[in-house]
Design a protein around this motif. Structure first.
Motif: not given
Length: 280
Positions: A40, A61, A65, A94, A115, A133, A140, A144
């Motif tokens: 993330t 990711i 999102y 990511s 998430l 993270t 984000f 996480g």
């Protein structure tokens, strides 16, 4: 076994957070566990560290999102993003584009638990889900931490380590007070801290000269001792990882030490991290 979600966190970069996540994942897979790493961080270092170029996967990711935050978009399930890496660690990759998704999250009233809500659907497929993270405070990192059952905090040997922990405590306190979410710190990892500096090295000679001139103990040793004692009191489990050139090589090759160099001293420490996580 109890399926757990673990976040690796520190709001400062360069602590070895991503490395600890990936190396622990390697030893968990080597022991027969099914492991998913969720990257993330817009820097995508966990993606690169598992041998995947961020531009290669069709979706990452960012798409997850952004689809969760636009009323006109069809939500993309997390499961659709999973890819298998060469080390048999599954990955949700990511991309730098993730930076552009953060402003979109403010349109979602449930943005802190995006998430956490969707990760439930993956728990039956894995023994461990590890979340890497980003090293900055934002949506984000909060997602996480809230999605995880427990958190591992990773420290590097610098003069900001103690202050960094105090900042983390403030962040966790705010989460608990504002969002009514309890964040459990499972472990503290002191990364690149436990190998002694060779007596003939420049650093050693400089430190000795500094001591003679000031009469003060070496700052790094003092910080390490204070931090280690505090972590043992407040967290319980503290693991020291020695410095090793093999760690960087492992990350660049996209292959964790569990498979490339399991006898390296740093590998043994990361194996202890994995074993501790596997014990619940």
């Amino acid at each position: 076994m109890l399926i757990t979600v673990t976040a690796f966190a520190h709001h400062k970069g360069g602590t070895g957070k991503t490395t600890t996540c990936l190396q622990a994942a390697g030893f968990l897979v080597k022991s027969g566990r099914r492991v998913l790493v969720i990257d993330t961080d817009p820097q995508a270092n966990a993606t690169l560290g598992l041998g995947i170029h961020p531009d290669t996967p069709a979706h990452n990711i960012y798409h997850y999102y952004s689809s969760q935050s636009s009323p006109d978009a069809e939500p993309i399930p997390l499961a659709n993003l999973i890819i298998r890496t060469i080390s048999n660690i599954d990955l949700i990759p990511s991309h730098l584009d993730l930076v552009g998704a953060e402003p979109l999250l403010y349109q979602n009233p449930d943005r802190y638990e995006i998430l956490a809500r969707d990760i439930v659907s993956l728990k039956e497929r894995y023994d461990h889900i590890l979340i890497d993270t980003p090293p900055f405070l934002g949506q984000f990192l909060l997602n996480g931490l809230i999605a995880a059952d427990r958190t591992v905090i990773v420290f590097s040997p610098d003069s900001f380590a103690l202050n960094g922990y105090e900042n983390i405590r403030m962040i966790l306190t705010d989460i608990e007070e504002i969002l009514n979410k309890k964040i459990q710190i499972r472990m503290a990892v002191l990364n690149r801290w436990s190998l002694p500096v060779p007596e003939e090295s420049f650093v050693s000679k400089f430190s000795a000269r500094f001591k003679r001139q000031t009469g003060k103990p070496e700052q790094a040793d003092e910080i390490k001792q204070i931090l280690e004692e505090q972590m043992k009191r407040e967290v319980g489990t503290v693991i020291q990882v020695p410095d090793s050139l093999q760690v960087g090589l492992s990350n660049r090759r996209g292959m964790p030490l569990a498979f490339s160099n399991p006898d390296d001293p740093a590998a043994k420490a990361f194996e202890q991290v994995a074993q501790t996580l596997d014990q619940g």
